[in-house]
Write an enzyme that holds these catalytic residues in place. Structure first.
Site, PDB file in Angstrom:
ATOM      1  N   GLY A 163      48.279  38.705  33.867  1.00 26.79           N
ATOM      2  CA  GLY A 163      48.519  37.586  32.954  1.00 26.79           C
ATOM      3  C   GLY A 163      48.038  37.951  31.558  1.00 26.79           C
ATOM      4  O   GLY A 163      48.014  39.129  31.184  1.00 26.79           O
ATOM      5  N   ARG A 164      47.625  36.936  30.821  1.00 26.75           N
ATOM      6  CA  ARG A 164      47.230  37.164  29.418  1.00 26.75           C
ATOM      7  C   ARG A 164      46.065  38.148  29.324  1.00 26.75           C
ATOM      8  O   ARG A 164      46.075  39.062  28.488  1.00 26.75           O
ATOM      9  CB  ARG A 164      46.781  35.854  28.774  1.00 26.75           C
ATOM     10  CG  ARG A 164      47.807  34.758  28.749  1.00 26.75           C
ATOM     11  CD  ARG A 164      47.133  33.509  28.190  1.00 26.75           C
ATOM     12  NE  ARG A 164      47.978  32.348  28.276  1.00 26.75           N
ATOM     13  CZ  ARG A 164      48.076  31.578  29.371  1.00 26.75           C
ATOM     14  NH1 ARG A 164      47.403  31.864  30.465  1.00 26.75           N
ATOM     15  NH2 ARG A 164      48.856  30.516  29.360  1.00 26.75           N
ATOM     16  N   ILE A 165      45.052  37.945  30.159  1.00 24.45           N
ATOM     17  CA  ILE A 165      43.854  38.792  30.040  1.00 24.45           C
ATOM     18  C   ILE A 165      44.155  40.206  30.544  1.00 24.45           C
ATOM     19  O   ILE A 165      43.737  41.200  29.944  1.00 24.45           O
ATOM     20  CB  ILE A 165      42.658  38.149  30.780  1.00 24.45           C
ATOM     21  CG1 ILE A 165      42.332  36.791  30.139  1.00 24.45           C
ATOM     22  CG2 ILE A 165      41.427  39.064  30.748  1.00 24.45           C
ATOM     23  CD1 ILE A 165      41.367  35.919  30.943  1.00 24.45           C
TER      24      ILE A 165
ATOM     25  N   ARG B  28      51.871  38.964  41.060  1.00 25.66           N
ATOM     26  CA  ARG B  28      52.848  38.221  41.881  1.00 25.66           C
ATOM     27  C   ARG B  28      54.267  38.509  41.396  1.00 25.66           C
ATOM     28  O   ARG B  28      55.165  38.748  42.159  1.00 25.66           O
ATOM     29  CB  ARG B  28      52.578  36.714  41.769  1.00 25.66           C
ATOM     30  CG  ARG B  28      51.697  36.189  42.861  1.00 25.66           C
ATOM     31  CD  ARG B  28      51.428  34.752  42.646  1.00 25.66           C
ATOM     32  NE  ARG B  28      51.017  34.509  41.248  1.00 25.66           N
ATOM     33  CZ  ARG B  28      50.491  33.391  40.812  1.00 25.66           C
ATOM     34  NH1 ARG B  28      50.322  32.389  41.620  1.00 25.66           N
ATOM     35  NH2 ARG B  28      50.134  33.236  39.543  1.00 25.66           N
TER      36      ARG B  28
ATOM     37  N   ALA C 186      37.355  37.753  37.303  1.00 27.18           N
ATOM     38  CA  ALA C 186      38.218  36.598  37.546  1.00 27.18           C
ATOM     39  C   ALA C 186      37.447  35.417  38.134  1.00 27.18           C
ATOM     40  O   ALA C 186      37.069  34.484  37.411  1.00 27.18           O
ATOM     41  CB  ALA C 186      39.365  37.021  38.450  1.00 27.18           C
ATOM     42  N   ARG C 187      37.227  35.440  39.422  1.00 27.10           N
ATOM     43  CA  ARG C 187      36.509  34.363  40.097  1.00 27.10           C
ATOM     44  C   ARG C 187      35.822  34.925  41.329  1.00 27.10           C
ATOM     45  O   ARG C 187      36.353  35.836  41.986  1.00 27.10           O
ATOM     46  CB  ARG C 187      37.479  33.268  40.574  1.00 27.10           C
ATOM     47  CG  ARG C 187      37.882  32.252  39.540  1.00 27.10           C
ATOM     48  CD  ARG C 187      36.720  31.347  39.143  1.00 27.10           C
ATOM     49  NE  ARG C 187      37.115  30.354  38.157  1.00 27.10           N
ATOM     50  CZ  ARG C 187      37.049  30.525  36.827  1.00 27.10           C
ATOM     51  NH1 ARG C 187      36.591  31.641  36.318  1.00 27.10           N
ATOM     52  NH2 ARG C 187      37.407  29.551  36.008  1.00 27.10           N
TER      53      ARG C 187
ATOM     54  N   GLU D  92      28.563  31.263  43.312  1.00 29.70           N
ATOM     55  CA  GLU D  92      27.668  31.347  42.151  1.00 29.70           C
ATOM     56  C   GLU D  92      27.144  29.950  41.785  1.00 29.70           C
ATOM     57  O   GLU D  92      27.834  28.959  42.052  1.00 29.70           O
ATOM     58  CB  GLU D  92      28.388  31.998  40.958  1.00 29.70           C
ATOM     59  CG  GLU D  92      29.558  31.207  40.428  1.00 29.70           C
ATOM     60  CD  GLU D  92      30.342  31.968  39.353  1.00 29.70           C
ATOM     61  OE1 GLU D  92      30.662  33.148  39.547  1.00 29.70           O
ATOM     62  OE2 GLU D  92      30.629  31.341  38.326  1.00 29.70           O
TER      63      GLU D  92
ATOM     64  N   HIS E 210      28.553  35.263  34.766  1.00 33.32           N
ATOM     65  CA  HIS E 210      29.787  34.557  34.373  1.00 33.32           C
ATOM     66  C   HIS E 210      29.803  34.284  32.859  1.00 33.32           C
ATOM     67  O   HIS E 210      29.879  33.133  32.414  1.00 33.32           O
ATOM     68  CB  HIS E 210      29.928  33.252  35.178  1.00 33.32           C
ATOM     69  CG  HIS E 210      31.350  32.747  35.220  1.00 33.32           C
ATOM     70  ND1 HIS E 210      31.868  32.034  36.280  1.00 33.32           N
ATOM     71  CD2 HIS E 210      32.378  32.850  34.330  1.00 33.32           C
ATOM     72  CE1 HIS E 210      33.128  31.716  36.044  1.00 33.32           C
ATOM     73  NE2 HIS E 210      33.457  32.210  34.853  1.00 33.32           N
ATOM     74  N   ILE E 211      29.748  35.375  32.084  1.00 36.85           N
ATOM     75  CA  ILE E 211      29.666  35.230  30.623  1.00 36.85           C
ATOM     76  C   ILE E 211      30.841  35.872  29.897  1.00 36.85           C
ATOM     77  O   ILE E 211      30.780  36.081  28.688  1.00 36.85           O
ATOM     78  CB  ILE E 211      28.342  35.826  30.070  1.00 36.85           C
ATOM     79  CG1 ILE E 211      28.180  37.301  30.487  1.00 36.85           C
ATOM     80  CG2 ILE E 211      27.145  34.992  30.496  1.00 36.85           C
ATOM     81  CD1 ILE E 211      27.110  38.045  29.701  1.00 36.85           C
TER      82      ILE E 211
HETATM   83  C1  DGY Z   1      37.347  30.502  32.437  1.00 38.65           C
HETATM   84  O1  DGY Z   1      37.682  30.022  31.347  1.00 38.65           O
HETATM   85  O2  DGY Z   1      38.023  30.343  33.456  1.00 38.65           O
HETATM   86  C2  DGY Z   1      36.076  31.268  32.457  1.00 38.65           C
HETATM   87  O3  DGY Z   1      35.852  31.863  33.679  1.00 38.65           O
HETATM   88  C3  DGY Z   1      34.914  30.381  32.066  1.00 38.65           C
HETATM   89  O4  DGY Z   1      34.597  29.543  33.089  1.00 38.65           O
END
Ligand code: DGY
Length: 334
Positions: A158-160, A180, A240-241, A270, A288-289
């Site tokens: 995606g964008r990132i 995907r 990501a997550r 987390e 998560h920064i």
């Molecule tokens: C997001 O924008 O999804 C980053 O992970 C910050 O929570």
């Protein structure tokens, strides 16, 4: 007589001037003491509110929104929105928004920082030095993996992911990706990125960066079986997550040197971190920064506030929040 302003909740502390801006349109119940609200507290604070400015740690699901007929907008200060139960919000006629675009480059910058730190053992080196272990130069002290000229794998283009691919050009990297849906040919050409299967991505990447959204389908997308396909010299970066990686399986792979190293900004459950990750040296851990630059956090807060103002039919963009996740609700609004 002046009409009563609608009430909104801001779930966590944010920039005071953003609260002031919201206060032009709303009665604002803010949480500048930054107390973390559990589901019951969140539900209690949402009673009678027309909208909420939430963040990625606030779980807003069917249970939370049940019995809150006044609630019309949930505006996330994050691009990821796996904390929101979108079908439940849609069924309840609640508009949901997120904050895409404003954090793309900052997050990609951080991905690069994590990649460099992981491949070149930056934090491990600092711990070594601070512990007084540096006594002499030696040819094999803290040697790492090259980034320049290596292959960068991107899972989730995606964008990132695309912003990471653009950075890779300066490092002479070969960019592989899996997503995907495949990108249009001209975008692939512009990014110099080659589409491969997930298995090929795992097998061929020197450095693999995860930037896909979290969903039930991406839960443990990287587990023991996937880690076993990676090169023993590879690094894995999760921007990501949490939950996309099986953190227990990753800790075991790192401990057994089945991959070289990992850099993690996000974790399953987390702010708790899998205890085994804390005992292996070859992992860089950050809380998560990735989007945490002053400018970007301001932009995210302001975009979330703009979305809330617009979704509740106030302000210059009245009725037109810019990043709606469930546009079908906008067409049939209460
Ligand atoms: C997001 O924008 O999804 C980053 O992970 C910050 O929570």
């Amino acid at each position: 007589m002046t009409a009563m302003k609608p009430s909104v909740l801001v779930t966590r502390a944010i920039f005071p001037d953003v609260i002031d801006r919201l206060a032009q349109y709303f009665e604002v119940d803010s949480n500048q003491d930054d107390v973390v609200l559990d589901a019951a507290a969140l539900k209690g604070r949402l009673a009678g509110k027309a909208g909420v400015l939430a963040n990625a740690a606030d779980k807003i699901d069917a249970g939370v929104v049940a019995g809150l007929p006044a609630l019309r907008a949930v505006c996330n200060m994050a691009v990821g929105y796996n904390n929101l139960d979108i079908p439940a919000l849609t069924a309840a006629g609640i508009v949901a928004t997120n904050t895409p675009d404003v954090l793309t480059e900052t997050t990609a910058d951080f991905g690069w920082a994590l990649l460099m730190a992981t491949a070149r053992r930056v934090t491990e080196s600092e711990h070594y030095l601070r512990a007084g272990k540096w006594e002499r130069w030696s040819y094999d002290m803290l040697v790492g993996m090259d980034v320049y000229g290596s292959s960068l794998g991107i899972l989730g283009m995606g964008r990132i992911g695309q912003a990471l691919a653009r950075r890779a050009a300066g490092f002479g990297m070969q960019v592989l990706y899996h997503n995907r849906s495949r990108l249009p040919a001209d975008t692939e050409r512009a990014l110099n990125a080659r589409y491969v299967s997930k298995a090929e991505l795992l097998q061929q990447s020197d450095h693999l960066v995860l930037v896909l959204p979290y969903s039930p389908e991406s839960h443990h997308a990287i587990g023991a079986a996937e880690l076993a396909l990676m090169k023993p010299t590879a690094t894995l970066i999760n921007l990501a997550r949490g939950g996309i990686v099986d953190d227990g399986a990753l800790a075991a792979a790192l401990r057994d040197r089945r991959i070289f190293a990992a850099g993690l900004d996000v974790f399953e459950g987390e702010p708790r971190v899998h205890p085994d990750l804390l005992t292996v040296p070859n992992v860089v851990l950050t809380p998560h920064i990735a989007s945490a630059s002053e400018k970007t956090r301001r932009a995210m807060a302001n975009l979330a506030a703009d979305n809330l103002i617009a979704a509740l039919d106030a302000g210059p963009q009245s009725g037109k929040p810019s990043s709606v996740i469930n546009p079908e609700v906008m067409a049939h609004r209460r």
